[in-house]
Motif scaffolding. Structure first.
Motif, PDB file in Angstrom:
ATOM      1  N   LEU A   6       0.840  -1.187   0.095  1.00 31.47           N
ATOM      2  CA  LEU A   6      -0.135  -0.076   0.028  1.00 31.47           C
ATOM      3  C   LEU A   6       0.779   1.140   0.046  1.00 31.47           C
ATOM      4  CD1 LEU A   6      -2.939  -1.096   2.384  1.00 31.47           C
ATOM      5  CD2 LEU A   6      -2.993  -0.779  -0.149  1.00 31.47           C
ATOM      6  N   LYS A   7       1.914   1.063   0.679  1.00 31.73           N
ATOM      7  CA  LYS A   7       3.014   2.281   0.589  1.00 31.73           C
ATOM      8  C   LYS A   7       3.355   2.709  -1.001  1.00 31.73           C
ATOM      9  CE  LYS A   7       4.728   2.345   5.347  1.00 31.73           C
ATOM     10  NZ  LYS A   7       5.775   2.489   5.949  1.00 31.73           N
ATOM     11  N   ARG A   8       3.669   1.627  -1.576  1.00 30.71           N
ATOM     12  CA  ARG A   8       4.077   1.885  -2.931  1.00 30.71           C
ATOM     13  C   ARG A   8       2.846   2.500  -3.733  1.00 30.71           C
ATOM     14  NH1 ARG A   8       7.049  -2.970  -2.391  1.00 30.71           N
ATOM     15  NH2 ARG A   8       5.510  -4.013  -3.744  1.00 30.71           N
ATOM     16  N   ARG A   9       1.645   1.805  -3.490  1.00 27.88           N
ATOM     17  CA  ARG A   9       0.566   2.273  -4.165  1.00 27.88           C
ATOM     18  C   ARG A   9       0.363   3.762  -3.846  1.00 27.88           C
ATOM     19  NH1 ARG A   9      -5.450   0.184  -4.113  1.00 27.88           N
ATOM     20  NH2 ARG A   9      -6.437   1.858  -5.405  1.00 27.88           N
ATOM     21  N   ALA A  10       0.412   4.081  -2.541  1.00 24.89           N
ATOM     22  CA  ALA A  10       0.479   5.693  -2.302  1.00 24.89           C
ATOM     23  C   ALA A  10       1.377   6.797  -3.013  1.00 24.89           C
ATOM     24  CB  ALA A  10       0.430   5.845  -0.912  1.00 24.89           C
ATOM     25  N   ALA A  11       2.547   6.323  -3.168  1.00 27.49           N
ATOM     26  CA  ALA A  11       3.685   7.127  -3.796  1.00 27.49           C
ATOM     27  C   ALA A  11       3.482   7.036  -5.057  1.00 27.49           C
ATOM     28  CB  ALA A  11       5.108   6.143  -3.632  1.00 27.49           C
ATOM     29  N   ARG A  12       2.456   6.133  -5.810  1.00 33.66           N
ATOM     30  CA  ARG A  12       2.042   6.433  -7.270  1.00 33.66           C
ATOM     31  C   ARG A  12       0.642   7.146  -7.507  1.00 33.66           C
ATOM     32  NH1 ARG A  12       3.564   0.733  -7.394  1.00 33.66           N
ATOM     33  NH2 ARG A  12       1.299   0.299  -7.871  1.00 33.66           N
ATOM     34  N   GLY A  13       0.253   7.794  -6.203  1.00 32.68           N
ATOM     35  CA  GLY A  13      -1.048   8.564  -6.474  1.00 32.68           C
ATOM     36  C   GLY A  13      -2.208   7.771  -5.903  1.00 32.68           C
ATOM     37  N   GLY A  14      -2.039   6.595  -5.056  1.00 35.97           N
ATOM     38  CA  GLY A  14      -3.029   5.763  -4.573  1.00 35.97           C
ATOM     39  C   GLY A  14      -3.747   6.378  -3.336  1.00 35.97           C
ATOM     40  N   PRO A  15      -3.662   5.745  -2.296  1.00 35.53           N
ATOM     41  CA  PRO A  15      -4.622   6.017  -1.255  1.00 35.53           C
ATOM     42  C   PRO A  15      -3.907   7.030  -0.417  1.00 35.53           C
ATOM     43  CG  PRO A  15      -3.278   3.865  -0.770  1.00 35.53           C
ATOM     44  CD  PRO A  15      -3.383   4.272  -2.228  1.00 35.53           C
ATOM     45  N   GLU A  16      -4.501   8.119  -0.590  1.00 35.26           N
ATOM     46  CA  GLU A  16      -3.844   9.428   0.059  1.00 35.26           C
ATOM     47  C   GLU A  16      -4.982  10.594   0.096  1.00 35.26           C
ATOM     48  OE1 GLU A  16      -1.674  11.334  -3.928  1.00 35.26           O
ATOM     49  OE2 GLU A  16      -0.567  10.888  -2.005  1.00 35.26           O
ATOM     50  N   GLY A  17      -4.760  11.478   0.954  1.00 33.57           N
ATOM     51  CA  GLY A  17      -5.674  12.593   1.067  1.00 33.57           C
ATOM     52  C   GLY A  17      -6.624  12.246   1.962  1.00 33.57           C
ATOM     53  N   GLU A  18      -7.712  13.334   2.214  1.00 37.44           N
ATOM     54  CA  GLU A  18      -9.004  13.062   3.022  1.00 37.44           C
ATOM     55  C   GLU A  18      -9.853  11.907   2.538  1.00 37.44           C
ATOM     56  OE1 GLU A  18     -10.695  16.931   3.623  1.00 37.44           O
ATOM     57  OE2 GLU A  18      -9.143  17.562   4.478  1.00 37.44           O
ATOM     58  N   SER A  19      -9.732  11.736   1.200  1.00 32.95           N
ATOM     59  CA  SER A  19     -10.719  10.703   0.740  1.00 32.95           C
ATOM     60  C   SER A  19     -10.681   9.104   1.066  1.00 32.95           C
ATOM     61  CB  SER A  19     -10.772  10.674  -0.828  1.00 32.95           C
ATOM     62  OG  SER A  19      -9.793  10.534  -1.233  1.00 32.95           O
ATOM     63  N   ALA A  20      -9.073   8.762   1.346  1.00 34.78           N
ATOM     64  CA  ALA A  20      -8.791   7.533   1.877  1.00 34.78           C
ATOM     65  C   ALA A  20      -8.715   7.347   3.452  1.00 34.78           C
ATOM     66  CB  ALA A  20      -7.331   7.365   1.166  1.00 34.78           C
ATOM     67  N   VAL A  21      -9.859   6.877   3.944  1.00 30.09           N
ATOM     68  CA  VAL A  21      -9.935   6.691   5.293  1.00 30.09           C
ATOM     69  C   VAL A  21      -9.906   5.405   5.967  1.00 30.09           C
ATOM     70  CG1 VAL A  21     -11.693   7.349   7.255  1.00 30.09           C
ATOM     71  CG2 VAL A  21     -11.352   8.802   5.308  1.00 30.09           C
ATOM     72  N   PHE A  22     -10.342   4.433   5.297  1.00 34.33           N
ATOM     73  CA  PHE A  22     -10.475   2.890   5.562  1.00 34.33           C
ATOM     74  C   PHE A  22     -10.409   2.039   4.282  1.00 34.33           C
ATOM     75  CE2 PHE A  22     -11.873   0.396   9.094  1.00 34.33           C
ATOM     76  CZ  PHE A  22     -11.938   1.140  10.014  1.00 34.33           C
ATOM     77  N   THR A  23      -9.949   0.844   4.836  1.00 32.78           N
ATOM     78  CA  THR A  23      -9.905  -0.087   3.857  1.00 32.78           C
ATOM     79  C   THR A  23     -11.097  -0.919   4.010  1.00 32.78           C
ATOM     80  OG1 THR A  23      -8.536  -1.699   5.130  1.00 32.78           O
ATOM     81  CG2 THR A  23      -7.666  -0.339   3.906  1.00 32.78           C
ATOM     82  N   GLY A  24     -11.346  -1.824   3.070  1.00 31.13           N
ATOM     83  CA  GLY A  24     -12.352  -2.668   3.096  1.00 31.13           C
ATOM     84  C   GLY A  24     -11.757  -4.005   2.669  1.00 31.13           C
ATOM     85  N   HIS A  25     -11.969  -5.413   3.173  1.00 24.95           N
ATOM     86  CA  HIS A  25     -11.101  -6.282   2.793  1.00 24.95           C
ATOM     87  C   HIS A  25     -12.330  -7.680   2.197  1.00 24.95           C
ATOM     88  CE1 HIS A  25      -8.261  -5.152   6.107  1.00 24.95           C
ATOM     89  NE2 HIS A  25      -7.901  -4.408   5.068  1.00 24.95           N
ATOM     90  N   PHE A  26     -12.022  -8.161   1.258  1.00 27.18           N
ATOM     91  CA  PHE A  26     -12.874  -9.151   0.762  1.00 27.18           C
ATOM     92  C   PHE A  26     -12.266 -10.385   0.464  1.00 27.18           C
ATOM     93  CE2 PHE A  26     -14.587  -4.971   0.118  1.00 27.18           C
ATOM     94  CZ  PHE A  26     -15.978  -5.303   0.319  1.00 27.18           C
TER      95      PHE A  26
END
Length: 253
Positions: A6-26
């Motif tokens: 997830l950290k690598r994804r964040a570096a590429r513009g993934g989960p960041e900012g106020e809209s990324a609050v929680f995960t959901g796992h399936f």
């Protein structure tokens, strides 16, 4: 295994900012009726916990593909928090702008009351919160409960392990007189942040008779295990009362 996905994804513009609050796992496991059309369980964690370096996406164990029985081909490992968050047979992670509301996240599932409840209260109309880091706890691994010693035994060695979720174990103490006096245990440093801390102590017995040995761990925030649970809830979550074992020294042995 890799805890940096997830950290690598964040570096590429993934989960960041106020809209990324929680995960959901399936996961791919069927529901209680055996159907795969409905999710059996879908938990989630705050983004900060998802991106913590010890939260892992695991596809291998001991150099081999992760076995199916352990959640292969892919599972989550979320250390320090309830085991239900370490989703097996993972097929999807949803980055959400709110606390996840999948099966296992609503109602009384894996939730604790914000304010103390009276024993027996159903908890359905009170404010509650999801369980995050697990409370400090310890176990006595030796002697076994019910152990007997010859008459005249005046010293026994006690050992065990302690753990504190996201926090560290600061100390472990042992009593055999109901908490009137305590003996500090020596601790072996854990191998990593989430490892159990092994401890040991030698206790002096004043005379023959029956004794109950209680072990009490205290975490790095100063929170210690209680003799009696004070956080009653309908599902019994978060109980971390002191573990005890009984021993007998004397003629009965």
């Amino acid at each position: 295994m890799d805890g940096r996905i997830l950290k690598r994804r964040a570096a590429r513009g993934g989960p960041e900012g106020e809209s990324a609050v929680f995960t959901g796992h399936f996961g791919a496991d069927p529901d209680k009726h055996g159907s795969r059309e409905h999710q059996a369980m879908s938990r989630g964690v705050p983004i900060a916990k998802a991106m913590e370096e010890h939260t892992l996406l695991v596809w291998a164990m001991n150099g081999e593909p992760l076995p199916f029985i352990h959640g292969g081909p892919l599972r989550l490992v979320v250390p320090g928090w309830p085991g239900s968050l370490s989703q097996k047979w993972l097929k999807r992670i949803w980055i959400r702008d709110r606390e996840h509301d999948g099966p296992g996240m609503t109602g009384l599932s894996y939730r604790l009351p914000v304010r103390p409840l009276a024993p027996g209260q159903d908890g359905r109309d009170v404010e509650n919160r999801i369980i995050e880091s697990m409370p400090v706890r310890s176990i006595v691994t030796a002697p076994a409960d019910g152990s007997r010693y010859p008459a005249g035994t005046r010293r026994i060695d006690v050992r065990g392990a302690a753990w504190a979720g996201d926090d560290a174990v600061a100390r472990v103490a042992v009593t055999l007189d109901g908490g009137a006096t305590w003996t500090e245990a020596a601790m072996t440093p854990p191998r990593n942040r989430y490892d159990w801390t092994r401890w040991q102590v030698s206790l002096t017995l004043p005379e023959d008779g029956f004794y109950e040995i209680f072990a009490r761990a205290t975490d790095s925030r100063g929170r210690a295990q209680p003799f009696r649970a004070a956080n009653w809830n309908p599902n019994g979550y978060g109980c971390n009362v002191m573990h005890r074992v009984a021993v007998t020294v004397g003629p009965e042995a």
